[in-house]
Write a protein that holds these residues in place. Structure first.
Motif, PDB file in Angstrom:
ATOM      1  N   VAL A  39       1.609 -13.137   3.583  1.00 18.18           N
ATOM      2  CA  VAL A  39       2.414 -11.950   3.273  1.00 18.18           C
ATOM      3  C   VAL A  39       1.857 -11.214   2.061  1.00 18.18           C
ATOM      4  N   SER A  40       1.259 -11.947   1.126  1.00 18.70           N
ATOM      5  CA  SER A  40       0.682 -11.319  -0.067  1.00 18.70           C
ATOM      6  C   SER A  40      -0.511 -10.437   0.275  1.00 18.70           C
ATOM      7  N   ALA A  41      -1.199 -10.787   1.335  1.00 21.94           N
ATOM      8  CA  ALA A  41      -2.368 -10.019   1.755  1.00 21.94           C
ATOM      9  C   ALA A  41      -2.003  -8.644   2.300  1.00 21.94           C
ATOM     10  N   LYS A  42      -0.718  -8.341   2.377  1.00 22.65           N
ATOM     11  CA  LYS A  42      -0.268  -6.997   2.745  1.00 22.65           C
ATOM     12  C   LYS A  42      -0.395  -6.037   1.564  1.00 22.65           C
ATOM     13  N   ALA A  43      -0.844  -6.531   0.420  1.00 25.37           N
ATOM     14  CA  ALA A  43      -1.030  -5.675  -0.753  1.00 25.37           C
ATOM     15  C   ALA A  43      -1.972  -4.524  -0.413  1.00 25.37           C
ATOM     16  N   PRO A  44      -1.729  -3.349  -1.001  1.00 24.42           N
ATOM     17  CA  PRO A  44      -2.624  -2.218  -0.744  1.00 24.42           C
ATOM     18  C   PRO A  44      -3.962  -2.397  -1.439  1.00 24.42           C
ATOM     19  N   ILE A  49     -10.110  -2.484   1.795  1.00 25.07           N
ATOM     20  CA  ILE A  49     -11.236  -3.420   1.714  1.00 25.07           C
ATOM     21  C   ILE A  49     -10.797  -4.844   1.388  1.00 25.07           C
ATOM     22  N   GLN A  50      -9.567  -5.026   0.851  1.00 26.90           N
ATOM     23  CA  GLN A  50      -9.009  -6.365   0.612  1.00 26.90           C
ATOM     24  C   GLN A  50     -10.009  -7.261  -0.143  1.00 26.90           C
ATOM     25  N   PRO A  51     -10.240  -6.973  -1.427  1.00 22.52           N
ATOM     26  CA  PRO A  51     -11.331  -7.621  -2.158  1.00 22.52           C
ATOM     27  C   PRO A  51     -11.019  -8.993  -2.745  1.00 22.52           C
ATOM     28  N   TRP A  52     -10.148  -9.758  -2.100  1.00 22.86           N
ATOM     29  CA  TRP A  52      -9.730 -11.023  -2.692  1.00 22.86           C
ATOM     30  C   TRP A  52     -10.172 -12.223  -1.857  1.00 22.86           C
ATOM     31  N   GLY A 150     -11.711  -0.169  -9.652  1.00 26.16           N
ATOM     32  CA  GLY A 150     -10.622   0.131  -8.729  1.00 26.16           C
ATOM     33  C   GLY A 150     -10.174  -1.078  -7.924  1.00 26.16           C
ATOM     34  N   SER A 151     -11.114  -1.920  -7.539  1.00 26.42           N
ATOM     35  CA  SER A 151     -10.772  -3.112  -6.761  1.00 26.42           C
ATOM     36  C   SER A 151     -10.022  -4.138  -7.599  1.00 26.42           C
ATOM     37  N   TRP A 152     -10.268  -4.115  -8.914  1.00 21.64           N
ATOM     38  CA  TRP A 152      -9.504  -5.001  -9.795  1.00 21.64           C
ATOM     39  C   TRP A 152      -8.050  -4.542  -9.871  1.00 21.64           C
ATOM     40  N   LEU A 153      -7.823  -3.237  -9.789  1.00 26.66           N
ATOM     41  CA  LEU A 153      -6.449  -2.736  -9.725  1.00 26.66           C
ATOM     42  C   LEU A 153      -5.783  -3.231  -8.444  1.00 26.66           C
ATOM     43  N   ASP A 154      -6.508  -3.144  -7.336  1.00 33.73           N
ATOM     44  CA  ASP A 154      -5.990  -3.666  -6.068  1.00 33.73           C
ATOM     45  C   ASP A 154      -5.658  -5.147  -6.193  1.00 33.73           C
ATOM     46  N   TYR A 155      -6.512  -5.862  -6.874  1.00 30.37           N
ATOM     47  CA  TYR A 155      -6.349  -7.309  -7.016  1.00 30.37           C
ATOM     48  C   TYR A 155      -5.055  -7.651  -7.748  1.00 30.37           C
ATOM     49  N   GLY A 156      -4.708  -6.837  -8.733  1.00 28.58           N
ATOM     50  CA  GLY A 156      -3.465  -7.070  -9.462  1.00 28.58           C
ATOM     51  C   GLY A 156      -2.250  -6.985  -8.556  1.00 28.58           C
ATOM     52  N   MET A 157      -2.292  -6.076  -7.600  1.00 30.02           N
ATOM     53  CA  MET A 157      -1.167  -5.949  -6.665  1.00 30.02           C
ATOM     54  C   MET A 157      -1.094  -7.160  -5.745  1.00 30.02           C
ATOM     55  N   PHE A 158      -2.237  -7.694  -5.365  1.00 30.73           N
ATOM     56  CA  PHE A 158      -2.277  -8.910  -4.555  1.00 30.73           C
ATOM     57  C   PHE A 158      -1.702 -10.091  -5.323  1.00 30.73           C
ATOM     58  N   VAL A 159      -2.088 -10.227  -6.583  1.00 26.66           N
ATOM     59  CA  VAL A 159      -1.579 -11.322  -7.418  1.00 26.66           C
ATOM     60  C   VAL A 159      -0.070 -11.217  -7.590  1.00 26.66           C
ATOM     61  N   GLN A 160       0.416 -10.011  -7.863  1.00 29.74           N
ATOM     62  CA  GLN A 160       1.862  -9.835  -8.015  1.00 29.74           C
ATOM     63  C   GLN A 160       2.598 -10.209  -6.733  1.00 29.74           C
ATOM     64  N   ASN A 161       2.029  -9.874  -5.593  1.00 31.24           N
ATOM     65  CA  ASN A 161       2.647 -10.262  -4.320  1.00 31.24           C
ATOM     66  C   ASN A 161       2.775 -11.778  -4.215  1.00 31.24           C
TER      67      ASN A 161
END
Length: 233
Positions: A39-44, A49-52, A150-161
């Protein structure tokens, strides 16, 4: 469930999330871990590109990381040979950030019964990071080295999820930057490819409410300290 109910539940889970520094050894079912990550992988992420990438550690492999890092951390000469994979904190602190950092540090040491100047006790408290605070599960996160800011910003949203999804399932968590100086040790043990950059760890499990430092309550700034409404009129 209507919108009002959803809002109430989501807000409550977000309010419940906090960093926990003492866990029970109770195992976490693998299915629960998979559900959290799915479910966390639904992060924007930019262009989706889902860089995690996530390495899930339990049992012997997690203990191997702990043993290797503590051997270095407890040896000043060896510790000098290890440098962070990236710079997490600012080189020059300014207000209000310096005061906020000091307060949470003082509050944590007070709960742990550590007075100013008791450096050995501070060292021992910090060492608990590398034991994942007793958590039965540790997540080690990496990002492709080709990715930019920019991908590190995306990563933060994944971590928060991850943190929110764990909280919703009754789990406690602690996101940790403490391991970044030991990225090479972690990469060697987990056989992480050289084109992946270590990002952080997350300790995951059930809270041990008997651990005093888990009573830490961190403050949050009021809206007027960080929000500006730019009216059109």
């Amino acid at each position: 469930m209507d919108t009002t109910q959803v809002t109430k539940v989501v807000d409550e889970v977000m309010q419940l999330r906090r960093s926990v520094r003492g866990f029970l050894p109770t195992p976490v079912p693998r299915q629960m871990i998979e559900d959290i990550l799915r479910v966390s992988a639904k992060a924007p992420s930019g262009s989706n590109i889902q860089p995690w990438k996530v390495y899930v550690l339990t049992g012997n492999k997690k203990q191997q990381i702990t043993n290797a890092v503590l051997e270095i951390f407890n040896d000043p000469e060896k510790n000098l040979l290890h440098r962070p994979e990236y710079i997490y904190y600012p080189k020059n602190w300014t207000e209000p950030f310096l005061s906020r950092r000091r307060k949470v540090g003082y509050d944590l040491y007070a709960l742990a019964g550590i007075a100013r100047g008791e450096h050995q006790k501070m060292h021992e408290l910090h060492a608990k990071n590398y034991e994942f605070f007793g958590a039965p599960v540790a997540l080690m996160l990496t990002i492709p080295r080709v990715m930019e800011q920019g991908s590190w910003l995306d990563y933060g949203m994944f971590v928060q999820n991850i943190l929110i999804a764990a909280t919703a399932r009754g789990l406690a968590s602690c996101p940790q930057a403490a391991f970044i100086s030991y990225h090479q040790v972690i990469s060697d043990i987990l056989e992480i490819p050289s084109d992946e950059q270590y990002v952080m760890a997350i300790s995951l499990g059930y809270e041990d409410t008997s651990v005093t430092v888990n009573q830490l309550v961190t403050e949050r700034a009021e809206l007027d300290e960080f929000v500006k409404f730019c009216d059109e009129t």
